[in-house]
Design an enzyme around this catalytic site. Structure first.
Site, PDB file in Angstrom:
ATOM      1  N   ASP A  60      37.739  41.890  46.735  1.00 30.62           N
ATOM      2  CA  ASP A  60      38.673  41.681  45.629  1.00 30.62           C
ATOM      3  C   ASP A  60      38.369  40.324  44.958  1.00 30.62           C
ATOM      4  OD1 ASP A  60      41.330  43.128  44.611  1.00 30.62           O
ATOM      5  OD2 ASP A  60      41.708  40.990  44.559  1.00 30.62           O
ATOM      6  N   TYR A  97      45.122  36.588  37.165  1.00 31.54           N
ATOM      7  CA  TYR A  97      44.611  37.647  36.289  1.00 31.54           C
ATOM      8  C   TYR A  97      44.559  37.173  34.838  1.00 31.54           C
ATOM      9  CZ  TYR A  97      44.874  40.997  40.098  1.00 31.54           C
ATOM     10  OH  TYR A  97      44.668  41.653  41.270  1.00 31.54           O
ATOM     11  N   HIS A 108      39.954  49.641  50.056  1.00 35.97           N
ATOM     12  CA  HIS A 108      39.935  48.307  49.461  1.00 35.97           C
ATOM     13  C   HIS A 108      40.188  47.189  50.465  1.00 35.97           C
ATOM     14  CE1 HIS A 108      40.219  45.560  46.058  1.00 35.97           C
ATOM     15  NE2 HIS A 108      41.343  45.078  46.548  1.00 35.97           N
TER      16      HIS A 108
END
Length: 458
Positions: free
Chosen positions: A232, A378, A435
């Site tokens: 990630d 983000y 993930h």
């Protein structure tokens, strides 16, 4: 394919035409950008700032009043809408199952909070100040190292994970093992703005700036050369470290390798039309056809759009809202572990993890009040200033290893990866896992990492 899929293919093809026309320009690697390695990210002016370089033990004990307040909030009657008939996790976190999670959290998990807190304290926790931010990290030294090559290893998590992801793999890395000649001194930091690490008070703190802080942390601890492993955000930050500071990185290993450079995108499109030129047929299930991939990403990345544009809005909705926070985070541990789990009434969340482990992760966000500062990454990463660095066009020359777990959101072929990772020495596929590999399949990730390290011939 449908109308939407056709439109997507047309748009991609037009983009590919532009890239092909300018191929020789866009395929050229760029020099690493010059970053301020001592930029101040704390509150207020840096004029009077003097960094405290002391590394100190850090107590992660949660104040009793925080736990009491959480218990009180979870006692309130839930006013959730019933899910639609025959809808499991297809619309998000199923409210029937959420009631079960809240009940377990309140009546069993929090009833045993001293035991859970003791578990979270099982590894030594530390904190130090870097560039105006208090950075937290777990530091575990290898045991019984006689005859072993001991290497420093930086473990980097992502969102919506935390250092909790590494609790099962750290013992494998640090405890005696007769199967190989390596042992590791593990440093697992909370990323800036995550968990017990302070978030930036200023704009333009993206993955490049996080890479600088992580490198400065390792230097602070006396490691001029070290390994990096991450998924990630940890994958992106680790790749940035390898690109910016190749003299410090022994090797880079990731369970989410990727690159968004122009030629990488071109090869992704080419692989759609001529797959046999890019990967063996046995790996077909790892590479979705483009319309299917884009449809899947559209369904799974709504969170990304809001966090990249309005992080403080979603942060306000989730702050001091434990039920909402749990639903928002745990839903990712369903579909990102296996997209088919959305068809199950409980989202399959306990097929690979225990509720205790999942709630440990939620608790880290809750007790540190870090959901807003975590999602701001983000907005900063997708900002114009971060894009101008063009780090995807800076070559990574250190040895790189990439492992693919089948249910990861998307994968890159070796041909794509080699556009950036010029020394790709390790590339593997696993027909399971998703993930959160370190938490879901720690032994498999550990063994893959060891295989990579062996190839470095250290």
């Amino acid at each position: 394919m449908g109308f939407a899929g056709s439109v997507i293919i047309v748009i991609i093809s037009l983009g590919a035409t532009v890239i092909i026309k300018n191929y020789f320009f866009v395929s050229k690697h760029l020099p690493a950008p010059k970053l301020n390695l001592n930029a101040y990210w704390g509150p207020g002016s840096s004029a009077l700032y003097k960094e405290n370089t002391i590394v100190k033990s850090y107590d992660i004990t949660v104040k009793s009043e925080v736990i009491a307040d959480l218990k009180a909030q979870l006692q309130r009657p839930l006013k959730l809408h019933e899910p639609l008939e025959d809808v499991n996790f297809e619309y998000g976190f199923n409210s029937y199952y959420l009631e079960n999670v809240v009940k377990y959290w309140r009546d069993e998990y929090l009833a045993n909070w001293p035991k859970r807190e003791s578990f979270l304290k099982k590894f030594p926790h530390f904190q130090t100040e870097i560039q105006g931010l208090n950075i937290h990290f777990i530091h575990v030294k290898a045991q019984q190292t006689a005859g072993k090559t001991v290497l420093p290893l930086l473990l980097l998590h992502g969102w919506p994970g935390s250092v909790r992801e590494f609790y099962e793999i750290i013992p494998l890395l640090t405890e005696p093992n007769d199967q190989n000649n390596y042992a590791f001194e593990v440093i697992a930091p909370s990323l800036p703005g995550y968990g017990w690490s302070q978030g930036s008070s200023k704009k333009d703190f993206g993955c490049a700036q996080a890479a600088v802080i992580m490198r400065n942390l390792m230097l602070r601890l006396g490691h001029k050369k070290f390994l990096v492993q991450g998924g990630d955000w940890g994958s992106i930050i680790g790749a940035n470290m390898a690109a910016l500071f190749p003299h410090n990185i022994i090797g880079y290993h990731s369970n989410m390798c990727g690159s968004m450079g122009p030629t990488t995108i071109l090869k992704m499109i080419a692989a759609y039309f001529m797959p046999s030129l890019f990967y063996d047929k046995q790996y077909t299930k790892f590479f979705k056809p483009l319309p299917e991939l884009f449809s899947y990403l559209m369904a799974e990345t709504g969170y990304l759009h809001i966090q990249a544009t309005k992080p403080d809005t979603i942060g306000a909705a989730l702050t001091s809202n434990p039920v909402g926070l749990a639903a928002y985070i745990l839903e990712k541990f369903s579909t990102w572990t296996n997209p088919q789990y959305k068809h199950l009434p409980d989202g399959g969340v306990t097929r690979r993890y225990t509720l205790d482990a999942l709630l440990d992760n939620v608790m880290i966000y809750y007790v540190t009040n870090s959901i807003t500062t975590s999602v701001r990454l983000y907005a900063e990463q997708f900002s114009q200033s971060q894009g101008q660095l063009q780090l995807d066009r800076v070559a990574v020359t250190v040895p790189a290893g990439c492992v693919r777990f089948q249910n990861e959101l998307m994968h890159s072929t070796d041909s794509q990866l080699k556009e950036r990772f010029l020394n790709l020495v390790h590339s593997t596929y696993h027909n399971q896992g998703g993930h959160f590999a370190a938490m879901e399949l720690p032994k498999i990730l550990y063994e893959d990492f060891i295989d990579f390290v062996k190839k470095l011939d250290i």
